[in-house]
Design an enzyme around this catalytic site. Structure first.
Site, PDB file in Angstrom:
ATOM      1  N   LYS A  50      33.240  14.932  33.950  1.00 35.34           N
ATOM      2  CA  LYS A  50      33.892  15.311  32.684  1.00 35.34           C
ATOM      3  C   LYS A  50      35.253  15.970  32.908  1.00 35.34           C
ATOM      4  O   LYS A  50      36.092  15.980  32.014  1.00 35.34           O
ATOM      5  CB  LYS A  50      32.967  16.192  31.864  1.00 35.34           C
ATOM      6  CG  LYS A  50      31.791  15.385  31.324  1.00 35.34           C
ATOM      7  CD  LYS A  50      30.922  16.139  30.382  1.00 35.34           C
ATOM      8  CE  LYS A  50      29.875  15.223  29.766  1.00 35.34           C
ATOM      9  NZ  LYS A  50      28.830  14.825  30.764  1.00 35.34           N
TER      10      LYS A  50
HETATM   11  C1  LIG Z   1      28.015  13.699  30.593  1.00 36.13           C
HETATM   12  C2  LIG Z   1      27.403  13.151  31.818  1.00 36.13           C
HETATM   13  C3  LIG Z   1      26.905  11.830  31.876  1.00 36.13           C
HETATM   14  C4  LIG Z   1      26.862  10.897  30.668  1.00 36.13           C
HETATM   15  O1  LIG Z   1      28.115  10.610  30.142  1.00 36.13           O
HETATM   16  P1  LIG Z   1      28.258   9.794  28.768  1.00 36.13           P
HETATM   17  O2  LIG Z   1      29.585  10.187  28.210  1.00 36.13           O
HETATM   18  O3  LIG Z   1      27.112  10.208  27.938  1.00 36.13           O
HETATM   19  O4  LIG Z   1      28.235   8.373  29.105  1.00 36.13           O
HETATM   20  C5  LIG Z   1      26.410  11.364  33.084  1.00 36.13           C
HETATM   21  N1  LIG Z   1      26.374  12.159  34.183  1.00 36.13           N
HETATM   22  C6  LIG Z   1      26.832  13.436  34.160  1.00 36.13           C
HETATM   23  C7  LIG Z   1      26.742  14.247  35.399  1.00 36.13           C
HETATM   24  C8  LIG Z   1      27.369  13.970  32.991  1.00 36.13           C
HETATM   25  O5  LIG Z   1      27.818  15.238  32.992  1.00 36.13           O
END
Ligand SMILES: *Cc1c(COP(=O)(O)O)cnc(C)c1O
Length: 462
Positions: free
Chosen positions: A112
């Protein structure tokens, strides 16, 4: 470049307004009025670019002349200058048929950061240009909060408040959020669940006077800037592999919950990047698997898994994909979303299902399979997967055809989810920045889960 809503009620707004709007005012999601196209010659040239250079090219296609190129370059360079790896998102071949795209070299060790470092820079830039203070309010089950706080800590013109459910995020996630001592950050640990936190946020955003007077902004994954930032690493990975002599278009296996990360891959494909299959990896919360296989999208019962950042029943970015599946028909999209509200599900006809299966394959990884994937990969290659990435690897092993190369997106560093790694019987040493968190003091306010209590904390803070 202008943006419009998937529900048809908003059109002709620019990039900055789209970023500030977050959720479209008509309840839909913002998408570009037309998807910019990148031809083969351009892709070939892009092979030579560094990650920040590539990001600048991709963003420019959407930002147009709203932000001068020199300013945009500065925003991009500052965003990715915080990453620990020179390549920003290195691609590592761990087997002839499997590469891992490491997206966890940012400040909070999860993917993120790639979008939220950029969004943080963008908010600070907008605040400087408009001379107004931006107040960010969000709820997190762990990764988003830490990443959003890192994106804006210490930045002038920005205040951020993040709600997390007390005692229900991993230890490292809690430390990452609460050990930040910048004055523009407020952590509220709410007595309740993540759903309670989200409900409170919704109610506060619905308070129009409050929202207006504080320029309240969201950071959730439906923001168009987040999607665009995530398309960049699909280009980067595919172009790096092509440069290394890979002849065919790779599959991408994407651990997803909100359909955000995988939608970014879909968008990269629609822009012209050759991609094999997009493998949608979910955990036991497998509504998206049922959608791809049976054409039925039906949120159901919440399950707790080893990959908590994918423990999601309602995929908030799914509407964007529906919109494209129905050839940008806003009326059809609105009526499908209305059906979801009234019937609790969406069913698509056979021809649409065939179109979905042309692009996507999907697999919901069971809890035991997730741990087994971590163990097996570690044993055969020495590479340690976090539980989210493990879902991606397990899905690609189920679904990719023999001899095909699949790039699995590594969405978090295993140190963030040591509780699960220990269950497999594997010990790890924390990277230095994570180990250092245990020595720092925490800054957090515990509050009961009422909207009023939280509003009064906010009024004091803002
Ligand atoms: C947020 C997150 C995801 C999922 O991301 P999406 O935007 O829902 O596709 C997968 N892995 C980790 C470690 C995350 O923090």
């Amino acid at each position: 470049m202008k943006f419009k809503s998937t529900r048809g009620g908003i059109a002709g707004i620019g990039f900055v307004d789209s970023v500030l709007m977050g959720l479209a005012d008509d309840g839909g999601l913002l998408v570009p009025e037309s998807i910019p196209q990148v031809d083969a010659g351009t892709l070939k040239k892009w092979q030579e670019l560094s990650y920040p250079e590539l990001a600048l090219e991709v963003f420019s296609l959407y930002v147009g002349d709203e932000i001068p190129r020199a300013d945009l370059k500065e925003l991009v360079d500052s965003s990715y200058g915080t990453f620990r790896d020179e390549a920003v998102t290195p691609v590592k071949r761990i087997r002839p048929d499997l590469a891992v795209l490491e997206l966890f070299h940012g400040p909070t060790f999860a993917f993120k950061d790639i979008a939220l470092q950029f969004l943080g820079q963008l908010y600070a830039y907008i605040s400087r240009k408009t001379g107004s203070v931006i107040h960010i309010l969000g709820a997190t089950s762990g990764d988003t909060g830490a990443s959003a706080i890192e994106g804006v800590r210490g930045k002038e013109g920005i205040r951020i408040c993040i709600l997390h459910p007390h005692g229900k995020v991993s230890e490292v996630q809690e430390l990452q959020m609460t050990t930040v001592d910048d004055a523009n950050v407020l952590n509220l640990a709410v007595e309740g669940t993540f759903d309670d936190c989200q409900r409170i946020i919704k109610e506060l955003f619905a308070d129009v006077d409050f929202k207006r007077s504080y320029h309240l902004r969201a950071i959730n994954s439906i923001n168009i800037a987040r999607i665009l930032a995530q398309t960049v690493y699909y280009f980067y990975a595919a172009l790096q592999l092509a440069k290394e002599g890979e002849q065919s278009a790779p599959n991408f296996s994407v651990p997803t919950g909100n359909f955000g990360d995988i939608f970014a891959g879909y968008l990269a494909g629609r822009m012209g990047l050759p991609i094999g299959k997009l493998i949608l990896a979910t955990n036991e919360n497998n509504i998206l698997e049922s959608f791809v296989q049976e054409g039925v999208y039906q949120p159901g019962e919440f399950r707790s898994t080893y990959s908590p950042s994918m423990d999601i029943q309602v995929a908030s970015n799914f509407e964007r994909f529906l919109f494209y599946l129905y050839e940008e028909d806003a009326e059809a999209t609105s009526s499908l979303m209305a059906t979801l509200k009234t019937d609790g599900r969406i069913v698509i006809p056979a021809d649409k299902r065939a179109a979905v299966q042309n692009t996507f394959a999907a697999y919901g990884v069971k809890n035991a399979e997730c741990l087994e994937a971590i163990r097996a990969c570690h044993e055969s290659t020495g590479y340690l997967l976090d539980p989210h990435t493990a879902c991606g690897v397990a899905a690609s092993e189920k679904l990719a055809s023999e001899g095909e190369l699949t790039v699995t997106l590594a969405t978090a560093h295993p140190a963030k989810f040591d509780e699960s790694i220990r269950l497999v019987g594997i010990g790890q040493t924390y990277p230095e920045p994570i180990a250092a968190l245990f020595e720092k003091s925490r800054h957090v306010t515990r509050v009961d889960g009422s909207t009023e209590a939280i509003k009064s904390e906010l009024l004091r803070f803002f």
